[in-house]
Write a protein that holds these residues in place. Structure first.
Motif, PDB file in Angstrom:
ATOM      1  N   VAL A   1       0.845  -1.194  -0.101  1.00 36.91           N
ATOM      2  CA  VAL A   1       0.050   0.019  -0.136  1.00 36.91           C
ATOM      3  C   VAL A   1       0.768   1.235   0.145  1.00 36.91           C
ATOM      4  O   VAL A   1       0.517   1.984  -0.756  1.00 36.91           O
ATOM      5  N   GLY A   2       1.875   1.400   0.807  1.00 37.71           N
ATOM      6  CA  GLY A   2       2.758   2.507   0.820  1.00 37.71           C
ATOM      7  C   GLY A   2       3.166   2.707  -0.585  1.00 37.71           C
ATOM      8  O   GLY A   2       2.958   4.016  -0.944  1.00 37.71           O
ATOM      9  N   PRO A   3       3.862   1.815  -0.897  1.00 38.80           N
ATOM     10  CA  PRO A   3       4.538   2.168  -2.337  1.00 38.80           C
ATOM     11  C   PRO A   3       3.516   2.301  -3.528  1.00 38.80           C
ATOM     12  O   PRO A   3       3.704   3.420  -4.362  1.00 38.80           O
ATOM     13  N   GLN A   4       2.464   1.887  -3.427  1.00 40.56           N
ATOM     14  CA  GLN A   4       1.492   2.099  -4.350  1.00 40.56           C
ATOM     15  C   GLN A   4       0.896   3.579  -4.135  1.00 40.56           C
ATOM     16  O   GLN A   4       0.412   4.165  -5.158  1.00 40.56           O
TER      17      GLN A   4
ATOM     18  N   LEU B   1       0.570   9.084  -6.255  1.00 34.87           N
ATOM     19  CA  LEU B   1       0.678  10.358  -6.054  1.00 34.87           C
ATOM     20  C   LEU B   1       1.849  11.189  -7.046  1.00 34.87           C
ATOM     21  O   LEU B   1       2.064  12.335  -7.148  1.00 34.87           O
ATOM     22  N   GLY B   2       2.751  10.264  -7.537  1.00 30.75           N
ATOM     23  CA  GLY B   2       3.792  10.608  -8.519  1.00 30.75           C
ATOM     24  C   GLY B   2       4.849  11.456  -7.498  1.00 30.75           C
ATOM     25  O   GLY B   2       5.308  12.191  -7.797  1.00 30.75           O
ATOM     26  N   ILE B   3       5.181  10.727  -6.141  1.00 29.31           N
ATOM     27  CA  ILE B   3       6.111  11.165  -5.370  1.00 29.31           C
ATOM     28  C   ILE B   3       7.333  10.128  -5.180  1.00 29.31           C
ATOM     29  O   ILE B   3       6.878   9.043  -5.128  1.00 29.31           O
ATOM     30  N   PRO B   4       8.452  10.550  -4.742  1.00 32.28           N
ATOM     31  CA  PRO B   4       9.515   9.478  -4.572  1.00 32.28           C
ATOM     32  C   PRO B   4       9.062   9.083  -3.350  1.00 32.28           C
ATOM     33  O   PRO B   4       8.401   9.305  -2.281  1.00 32.28           O
ATOM     34  N   GLN B   5       9.832   7.461  -3.190  1.00 33.29           N
ATOM     35  CA  GLN B   5       9.468   7.117  -1.712  1.00 33.29           C
ATOM     36  C   GLN B   5      10.751   6.218  -1.340  1.00 33.29           C
ATOM     37  O   GLN B   5      11.795   6.117  -2.052  1.00 33.29           O
ATOM     38  N   ILE B   6      11.000   6.142  -0.077  1.00 32.17           N
ATOM     39  CA  ILE B   6      12.136   5.201   0.467  1.00 32.17           C
ATOM     40  C   ILE B   6      11.533   4.395   1.513  1.00 32.17           C
ATOM     41  O   ILE B   6      10.853   4.878   2.548  1.00 32.17           O
ATOM     42  N   THR B   7      11.746   3.022   1.331  1.00 29.58           N
ATOM     43  CA  THR B   7      11.085   2.129   2.197  1.00 29.58           C
ATOM     44  C   THR B   7      11.989   1.389   3.063  1.00 29.58           C
ATOM     45  O   THR B   7      13.120   1.570   3.079  1.00 29.58           O
ATOM     46  N   TYR B   8      11.521   0.801   4.317  1.00 27.30           N
ATOM     47  CA  TYR B   8      12.291  -0.032   5.014  1.00 27.30           C
ATOM     48  C   TYR B   8      13.109   1.129   5.892  1.00 27.30           C
ATOM     49  O   TYR B   8      14.554   0.698   5.865  1.00 27.30           O
ATOM     50  N   VAL B   9      12.563   2.214   6.392  1.00 27.41           N
ATOM     51  CA  VAL B   9      13.546   3.254   6.946  1.00 27.41           C
ATOM     52  C   VAL B   9      13.949   2.945   8.238  1.00 27.41           C
ATOM     53  O   VAL B   9      12.966   2.639   9.025  1.00 27.41           O
ATOM     54  N   THR B  10      15.309   2.933   8.514  1.00 26.04           N
ATOM     55  CA  THR B  10      15.725   2.554   9.975  1.00 26.04           C
ATOM     56  C   THR B  10      16.299   3.510  10.777  1.00 26.04           C
ATOM     57  O   THR B  10      16.476   3.823  11.831  1.00 26.04           O
ATOM     58  N   HIS B  11      16.506   5.064   9.755  1.00 30.99           N
ATOM     59  CA  HIS B  11      17.167   5.846  10.629  1.00 30.99           C
ATOM     60  C   HIS B  11      16.771   7.263   9.524  1.00 30.99           C
ATOM     61  O   HIS B  11      16.651   6.944   8.427  1.00 30.99           O
ATOM     62  N   LEU B  12      16.434   8.206  10.066  1.00 31.16           N
ATOM     63  CA  LEU B  12      15.947   9.661   9.278  1.00 31.16           C
ATOM     64  C   LEU B  12      16.494  10.831   9.846  1.00 31.16           C
ATOM     65  O   LEU B  12      16.700  11.216  11.039  1.00 31.16           O
TER      66      LEU B  12
ATOM     67  N   THR C   1      16.402  12.225  -0.783  1.00 37.65           N
ATOM     68  CA  THR C   1      15.269  12.824  -1.751  1.00 37.65           C
ATOM     69  C   THR C   1      14.624  14.248  -1.248  1.00 37.65           C
ATOM     70  O   THR C   1      15.082  14.693  -0.041  1.00 37.65           O
ATOM     71  N   LYS C   2      13.975  14.582  -2.047  1.00 36.79           N
ATOM     72  CA  LYS C   2      13.185  15.978  -1.921  1.00 36.79           C
ATOM     73  C   LYS C   2      11.880  15.882  -1.613  1.00 36.79           C
ATOM     74  O   LYS C   2      11.176  14.921  -1.812  1.00 36.79           O
ATOM     75  N   MET C   3      11.412  16.516  -0.382  1.00 39.48           N
ATOM     76  CA  MET C   3       9.856  16.792  -0.324  1.00 39.48           C
ATOM     77  C   MET C   3       9.012  17.299  -1.457  1.00 39.48           C
ATOM     78  O   MET C   3       9.727  18.018  -2.014  1.00 39.48           O
ATOM     79  N   PRO C   4       7.943  16.954  -1.541  1.00 45.51           N
ATOM     80  CA  PRO C   4       6.956  15.762  -0.844  1.00 45.51           C
ATOM     81  C   PRO C   4       7.763  14.395  -1.139  1.00 45.51           C
ATOM     82  O   PRO C   4       8.202  13.943  -2.217  1.00 45.51           O
ATOM     83  N   CYS C   5       7.613  13.548  -0.239  1.00 44.60           N
ATOM     84  CA  CYS C   5       8.076  12.428  -0.371  1.00 44.60           C
ATOM     85  C   CYS C   5       7.088  11.068   0.671  1.00 44.60           C
ATOM     86  O   CYS C   5       6.609  11.695   1.497  1.00 44.60           O
ATOM     87  N   LEU C   6       7.426   9.944   0.419  1.00 44.69           N
ATOM     88  CA  LEU C   6       6.765   8.848   1.101  1.00 44.69           C
ATOM     89  C   LEU C   6       7.864   7.924   1.729  1.00 44.69           C
ATOM     90  O   LEU C   6       8.684   7.637   1.113  1.00 44.69           O
ATOM     91  N   LEU C   7       7.764   7.848   3.126  1.00 45.74           N
ATOM     92  CA  LEU C   7       8.519   6.870   3.710  1.00 45.74           C
ATOM     93  C   LEU C   7       7.751   5.972   4.547  1.00 45.74           C
ATOM     94  O   LEU C   7       6.695   5.895   5.109  1.00 45.74           O
ATOM     95  N   THR C   8       8.333   4.586   4.207  1.00 46.55           N
ATOM     96  CA  THR C   8       7.670   3.555   5.273  1.00 46.55           C
ATOM     97  C   THR C   8       8.603   2.980   6.134  1.00 46.55           C
ATOM     98  O   THR C   8       9.877   2.722   5.980  1.00 46.55           O
ATOM     99  N   ALA C   9       8.012   2.901   7.383  1.00 45.12           N
ATOM    100  CA  ALA C   9       8.845   2.391   8.688  1.00 45.12           C
ATOM    101  C   ALA C   9       8.855   1.222   9.197  1.00 45.12           C
ATOM    102  O   ALA C   9       7.901   0.337   8.887  1.00 45.12           O
ATOM    103  N   ILE C  10       9.915   0.712   9.704  1.00 44.37           N
ATOM    104  CA  ILE C  10       9.939  -0.592  10.341  1.00 44.37           C
ATOM    105  C   ILE C  10      10.475  -0.486  11.895  1.00 44.37           C
ATOM    106  O   ILE C  10      10.702   0.422  12.202  1.00 44.37           O
ATOM    107  N   LYS C  11      10.217  -1.705  12.559  1.00 44.15           N
ATOM    108  CA  LYS C  11      10.542  -1.421  13.977  1.00 44.15           C
ATOM    109  C   LYS C  11      11.674  -0.896  14.570  1.00 44.15           C
ATOM    110  O   LYS C  11      11.961  -0.258  15.615  1.00 44.15           O
TER     111      LYS C  11
END
Length: 262
Positions: free
Chosen positions: A129-132, A137-148, A170-180
């Motif tokens: 769902v996050g990547p989709q 939205l046509g924005i960049p994404q970074i998945t499995y983020v462990t540090h920001l 990457t530049k804003m706006p963007c989407l990030l998916t988080a892990i524990k």
């Protein structure tokens, strides 16, 4: 900085049961929780709010009316705004249709710099769902983020790999998916809980409010569906071998040979 956090209310996995006749989850009487990875996503947004004074957090979820509880928990933790998109038209949506629905809601929100999502939901485990949503939205994404790290409009993140990590910017706006591994979610304060239930509101949007067509959401518009859900058959009990090292090894080899494993 304006942040949107997408969360999902899911059954508590410690108490999930499956109806043997229908093959579907038994949800009646099963407590619901905020999806674990989504809580990490919310926590990271709250950490940015703690660090920067101008951060505004909107929490968004798609679900039945009872998902109000999850949103109020997010408000109690420190979110500023909560939106529930709920309509019978959304029922049965797969990941594609869910992303389309969330996309329509985010477009209605309009102004955002970062969208946080959890890596995946514990009741589906698709991580789609996050990547989709980012693609729609046509924005960049970074998945499995462990540090920001945030530097102006530039986002720098460590992305987990099987054998390490990679650093992406990457530049804003963007989407990030988080892990524990990203953080440890905080607890709600007593004051936060009081305000969430007595002073703050949960906005409810339906299909008309987000202007989504019937061919983009719901069961009939979902290209995938679950054919069957079942509980794996229990495995046999284990065996503990006792004795001296040599005797134990010989017995182990004999047992493995009996089962034709060697």
């Amino acid at each position: 900085m304006k942040i949107v956090v997408c969360i999902k209310q899911v059954p508590d996995t410690n108490e999930v049961k499956i109806d043997p006749k229908t093959g579907t989850l038994i949800r009646e009487g099963v407590p619901s929780i905020i999806n674990h990875d989504d809580k990490n996503a919310l926590e990271e947004a709250l950490k940015l709010k703690d660090k920067y004074k101008d951060v505004h957090i909107t929490v968004l979820t798609m679900g039945p009316p009872q998902a109000d509880v999850a949103l109020r928990e997010a408000l109690a933790m420190g979110a500023d705004r909560a939106i529930l998109i709920s309509d019978r038209a959304f029922a049965g949506s797969d990941t594609w249709a869910t992303a389309k629905t969330l996309t329509a809601a985010v477009k209605k929100i309009k102004d955002y710099d970062i969208i946080f999502c959890g890596r995946q939901a514990i009741d589906g485990d698709t991580a789609q769902v996050g990547p989709q949503l980012a693609e729609d939205l046509g924005i960049p994404q970074i998945t499995y983020v462990t540090h920001l790290e945030i530097n102006g409009s530039v986002v720098k993140a460590h992305r987990a790999l099987e054998d390490g990590y990679e650093v992406l910017t990457t530049k804003m706006p963007c989407l990030l998916t988080a892990i524990k591994e990203l953080n440890q979610p905080r607890y709600s304060s007593i004051r936060g809980i009081f305000e969430a239930y007595n002073e703050k509101n949960v906005e409810v949007w339906n299909a008309k409010d987000i202007d989504i067509s019937s061919d983009e959401t719901g069961l009939n518009s979902s290209p995938t569906n679950v054919r069957q859900t079942f509980t794996p058959s229990p495995k046999g009990q284990g065996m503990v071998l006792e004795g001296s090292g040599r005797d134990t090894v010989c017995e182990l080899l004999f047992k493995l040979g009996e089962k034709h494993l060697i």
